[in-house]
Design a protein around this motif. Sequence first.
Motif, PDB file in Angstrom:
ATOM      1  N   ALA A 209       0.835  -1.212   0.000  1.00 44.85           N
ATOM      2  CA  ALA A 209       0.000   0.000   0.000  1.00 44.85           C
ATOM      3  C   ALA A 209       0.865   1.256   0.000  1.00 44.85           C
ATOM      4  O   ALA A 209       0.613   2.197  -0.761  1.00 44.85           O
ATOM      5  CB  ALA A 209      -0.940  -0.010   1.204  1.00 44.85           C
ATOM      6  N   GLN A 210       1.892   1.279   0.840  1.00 50.04           N
ATOM      7  CA  GLN A 210       2.772   2.443   0.895  1.00 50.04           C
ATOM      8  C   GLN A 210       3.549   2.602  -0.409  1.00 50.04           C
ATOM      9  O   GLN A 210       3.722   3.717  -0.894  1.00 50.04           O
ATOM     10  CB  GLN A 210       3.740   2.340   2.081  1.00 50.04           C
ATOM     11  N   GLY A 211       3.989   1.513  -0.988  1.00 54.19           N
ATOM     12  CA  GLY A 211       4.694   1.583  -2.266  1.00 54.19           C
ATOM     13  C   GLY A 211       3.818   2.141  -3.376  1.00 54.19           C
ATOM     14  O   GLY A 211       4.267   2.949  -4.195  1.00 54.19           O
ATOM     15  N   ILE A 212       2.564   1.739  -3.389  1.00 52.69           N
ATOM     16  CA  ILE A 212       1.630   2.264  -4.396  1.00 52.69           C
ATOM     17  C   ILE A 212       1.350   3.745  -4.141  1.00 52.69           C
ATOM     18  O   ILE A 212       1.274   4.535  -5.085  1.00 52.69           O
ATOM     19  CB  ILE A 212       0.340   1.422  -4.426  1.00 52.69           C
ATOM     20  N   ARG A 213       1.234   4.129  -2.870  1.00 53.06           N
ATOM     21  CA  ARG A 213       1.041   5.558  -2.546  1.00 53.06           C
ATOM     22  C   ARG A 213       2.209   6.389  -3.057  1.00 53.06           C
ATOM     23  O   ARG A 213       2.024   7.466  -3.626  1.00 53.06           O
ATOM     24  CB  ARG A 213       0.892   5.742  -1.042  1.00 53.06           C
ATOM     25  N   VAL A 214       3.424   5.901  -2.858  1.00 52.13           N
ATOM     26  CA  VAL A 214       4.614   6.620  -3.320  1.00 52.13           C
ATOM     27  C   VAL A 214       4.624   6.697  -4.845  1.00 52.13           C
ATOM     28  O   VAL A 214       4.905   7.749  -5.426  1.00 52.13           O
ATOM     29  CB  VAL A 214       5.899   5.956  -2.784  1.00 52.13           C
TER      30      VAL A 214
ATOM     31  N   ILE B 112      -5.036  10.949  -4.881  1.00 56.84           N
ATOM     32  CA  ILE B 112      -6.244  10.224  -4.496  1.00 56.84           C
ATOM     33  C   ILE B 112      -6.599  10.625  -3.070  1.00 56.84           C
ATOM     34  O   ILE B 112      -5.779  10.480  -2.155  1.00 56.84           O
ATOM     35  CB  ILE B 112      -6.046   8.693  -4.580  1.00 56.84           C
ATOM     36  N   SER B 113      -7.792  11.122  -2.871  1.00 53.95           N
ATOM     37  CA  SER B 113      -8.248  11.506  -1.538  1.00 53.95           C
ATOM     38  C   SER B 113      -9.146  10.424  -0.981  1.00 53.95           C
ATOM     39  O   SER B 113     -10.001   9.899  -1.664  1.00 53.95           O
ATOM     40  CB  SER B 113      -9.059  12.799  -1.600  1.00 53.95           C
TER      41      SER B 113
END
Length: 75
Positions: A59-64, A73-74
């Motif tokens: 999840a964090q990798g995709i956010r980055v 994306i909100s």
Amino acid sequence: TNMRLQQAGYFATMVLFLITATFHGVNGVYNALVNQGLSGTQQSVIKYGLALGGIVLIAQGIRVALAMAGISISL
């Protein structure tokens, strides 16, 4: 890198690599611990803990990746 991330094919490849690498790493740690004699309740706790950690890493990798591609994306 930011310009490349805006290309759908490059972005998808990077995300797939992220998922594959995370699975490989988490699975390797789990199997190493099992080979060292981990069993019973400890094995279950480690298994689910590593699974949760893997999901958080992905999840964090995709956010980055999304941030680097300039996609917001909100939630």
